[in-house]
Design an enzyme around this catalytic site. Structure first.
Site, PDB file in Angstrom:
ATOM      1  N   THR A  26      31.929  47.406  52.858  1.00 59.48           N
ATOM      2  CA  THR A  26      31.747  47.211  54.388  1.00 59.48           C
ATOM      3  C   THR A  26      31.865  45.949  55.003  1.00 59.48           C
ATOM      4  O   THR A  26      31.341  45.732  56.420  1.00 59.48           O
ATOM      5  CB  THR A  26      30.577  48.141  54.957  1.00 59.48           C
ATOM      6  N   TRP A  27      32.200  44.745  54.298  1.00 59.31           N
ATOM      7  CA  TRP A  27      31.956  43.667  54.803  1.00 59.31           C
ATOM      8  C   TRP A  27      33.197  43.346  55.916  1.00 59.31           C
ATOM      9  O   TRP A  27      34.258  43.746  55.638  1.00 59.31           O
ATOM     10  CB  TRP A  27      32.068  42.463  53.575  1.00 59.31           C
ATOM     11  N   ASP A  55      28.739  50.639  49.970  1.00 60.67           N
ATOM     12  CA  ASP A  55      28.210  49.230  49.778  1.00 60.67           C
ATOM     13  C   ASP A  55      28.189  48.395  51.047  1.00 60.67           C
ATOM     14  O   ASP A  55      29.277  48.220  51.680  1.00 60.67           O
ATOM     15  CB  ASP A  55      29.011  48.292  48.680  1.00 60.67           C
ATOM     16  N   TYR A  60      26.022  41.342  56.492  1.00 56.97           N
ATOM     17  CA  TYR A  60      27.128  41.805  56.949  1.00 56.97           C
ATOM     18  C   TYR A  60      27.055  42.371  58.406  1.00 56.97           C
ATOM     19  O   TYR A  60      26.477  43.067  58.856  1.00 56.97           O
ATOM     20  CB  TYR A  60      28.117  43.159  56.389  1.00 56.97           C
ATOM     21  N   TYR A 198      33.304  43.223  43.424  1.00 57.40           N
ATOM     22  CA  TYR A 198      33.780  43.004  44.782  1.00 57.40           C
ATOM     23  C   TYR A 198      35.188  42.294  45.075  1.00 57.40           C
ATOM     24  O   TYR A 198      35.342  41.748  44.136  1.00 57.40           O
ATOM     25  CB  TYR A 198      32.479  42.407  45.467  1.00 57.40           C
ATOM     26  N   LEU A 201      40.572  43.756  45.954  1.00 57.29           N
ATOM     27  CA  LEU A 201      41.935  43.698  46.419  1.00 57.29           C
ATOM     28  C   LEU A 201      42.168  42.212  46.725  1.00 57.29           C
ATOM     29  O   LEU A 201      43.119  41.891  47.990  1.00 57.29           O
ATOM     30  CB  LEU A 201      42.139  44.471  47.855  1.00 57.29           C
TER      31      LEU A 201
END
Ligand code: NAP
Length: 285
Positions: A26-27, A55, A60, A198, A201
């Site tokens: 969710t960053w 997460d 964030y 983490y 991608l």
């Protein structure tokens, strides 16, 4: 590629509890009001598709991401394996407890499944551990873990009373950032401490534009993002928590669970993205 919500691969925590290997990050969420509805819809779709590990962190969006998560999980709390993190400057005994209580308010819940120390700074680990222990006793967290810890940090942690209660270590890991394969990953596997990868991608960066990755993905009728995720969770004891703020990306990412990598795929990816030949400092964002 066919989508099914039954393809839920799991990773075992040291307690033996099985948690979905593919979760949701969710960053970057909760920073822009115009994106909020899409972010909530994306997280809810992820839950529908079995990506029930979410997460987040007090850091964030200055708490905004936790509020988005709170809205996304409203009415579905029992489906979710909720992870949040305390900032190192808050990680004294009392600060950890206070930070967790603030996070729970923003998440609009009374408990989280896992609470992590976001990274290590000057507060002695003993103090943070005391905070975690108090929170567990109060039923506010079910277990605790760490993030951005290398082998030496983990050894120090495990030498502390109660340090062996660590449930996971969340670190950067993707095809371009394979440093942990040299020491931290085998060290953790030997002790049954899962790694939560983490930025799997590469934060939507150059990895997803790699020709070599695309060639391997094409062979499966998959996208580079799907191949990158399937590669990350190919091995036991590794979670991946891709962040996707759009539903199309969530669907695409979930379908990575259907991919099986062949020996040829792995060999080609090793040639394009060589595993580490020596110990490197732990990479982080
Ligand atoms: P990431 O998951 O590697 O990449 C996220 C980016 O990839 C977003 O821009 C997203 O776009 C894009 N994306 C998602 N699915 C895609 C797809 N199928 N095709 C193409 N692009 C796609 O990076 P991350 O956010 O750094 O890492 C994931 C999570 O790990 C974070 O959100 C956070 O929860 C956690 N994290 C923890 C730490 C720590 O220190 N513990 C550090 C960094 C991250 P859209 O959003 O537009 O869909």
């Amino acid at each position: 590629m066919a989508l099914t919500s039954t393809d839920v691969r799991t990773v075992a925590l040291p307690s033996g509890e099985a948690v979905p290997a593919l979760g949701q990050g969710t960053w970057g969420m909760g920073e822009d009001r115009r994106a909020r509805a899409n972010e909530i819809a994306a997280l809810r779709l992820g839950l529908d598709l079995g990506m029930t590990l979410i997460d987040t962190a007090e850091m964030y969006g200055g708490g905004g991401a936790e509020q988005v998560v709170g809205e996304a999980i409203a009415g579905r709390r029992d489906e979710v394996f909720l992870v949040s993190k305390v900032l190192p400057q808050n990680a004294t005994r009392r600060g950890t407890i206070a930070a967790c209580e603030q996070s729970l308010k923003r998440l609009n819940t009374d408990r989280m499944e896992l609470y992590l120390l976001h990274w290590r700074q000057s507060v002695p680990l003993e103090e943070t551990l005391e905070g975690f222990t108090a929170l567990m006793r109060a039923g506010k967290i079910r277990r605790w873990g760490v993030s951005n810890f290398d082998v030496d940090d983990m050894e120090e942690l495990l030498a502390l009373a109660g340090g062996d209660g660590v449930a996971t270590n969340q670190v950067m890991y993707n095809l371009k950032r394979r440093g942990i394969e040299y020491a931290l990953l085998p060290w953790s596997r030997k002790r049954h401490i899962p790694i939560m990868a983490y930025s799997p991608l590469d934060q939507g960066g150059s990895l997803l534009r790699s020709q070599e990755l695309r060639l391997v993905a094409d062979r499966h009728g998959a996208t580079p993002a799907q191949m990158a995720l399937a590669w990350t969770i190919r091995q036991e004891g590794v979670f991946a928590i891709p962040k996707a703020g759009r539903e199309a990306h969530v669907r695409e990412n979930q379908a990575a669970l259907n991919l099986k990598l062949s020996a040829q795929d792995l060999a080609e990816l090793d040639r394009a993205f060589p595993p580490p030949a020596k110990k490197k400092p732990l990479e982080s964002t």
